[in-house]
Structures are given as C-alpha cells and as structure tokens.
Design a protein around this motif. Structure first.
Motif, short mmCIF file in Angstrom:
data_model
loop_
_atom_site.label_atom_id
_atom_site.label_comp_id
_atom_site.label_asym_id
_atom_site.label_seq_id
_atom_site.Cartn_x
_atom_site.Cartn_y
_atom_site.Cartn_z
N LYS A 162 0.83 -1.21 0.00
CA LYS A 162 0.00 0.00 0.00
C LYS A 162 0.86 1.26 0.00
O LYS A 162 0.52 2.25 -0.63
N THR A 163 1.99 1.20 0.70
CA THR A 163 2.88 2.35 0.77
C THR A 163 3.48 2.65 -0.60
O THR A 163 3.59 3.81 -0.99
N ILE A 164 3.84 1.62 -1.33
CA ILE A 164 4.40 1.80 -2.67
C ILE A 164 3.37 2.41 -3.61
O ILE A 164 3.67 3.34 -4.37
N LEU A 222 0.73 4.21 -2.78
CA LEU A 222 0.49 5.57 -2.34
C LEU A 222 1.63 6.49 -2.79
O LEU A 222 1.39 7.60 -3.27
N ALA A 223 2.87 6.05 -2.65
CA ALA A 223 4.02 6.85 -3.07
C ALA A 223 4.00 7.08 -4.58
O ALA A 223 4.27 8.19 -5.05
#
Length: 52
Positions: A2-4, A6-7
């Motif tokens: 999810k972080t990837i 979002l980034a």
C-alpha cells in the motif's frame, strides 16, 4: 504494498498535476481570455456551423 502504491500515486500527482489544470497555459500564466479568437471552434462543431 500500500505504501508503494500511495508513493507512486503522490509522485504522479506532483509530476502531472500541473499539466491537468485547464486554466493555466504552458507558460504557467492563468487563462482569462475565453473568446472565440482564443479558442476557435474546430472539428464537427465547425463543420456543422455551430456557435457553441
């Protein structure tokens, strides 16, 4: 993961976001002239003699 995502989304928004603003031209100036001279009628609208 999810972080990837979002980034990546935030990166794309920063890079391409300024190009999506319809009231700013390529020089970064705010468009205030919405006359037919600035935005001539083209395509099907012109062929049908529409004045919209």
């Amino acid at each position: 993961m999810k972080t990837i995502i979002l980034a990546l989304f935030m990166f794309c928004a920063c890079v391409f976001g300024s190009q999506l603003d319809p009231l700013v031209n390529q020089k970064g100036e705010i468009i205030t002239d919405f006359s037919q001279k600035a935005f001539p009628i083209t395509g099907v609208h012109q062929k049908l003699n529409l004045d919209c």
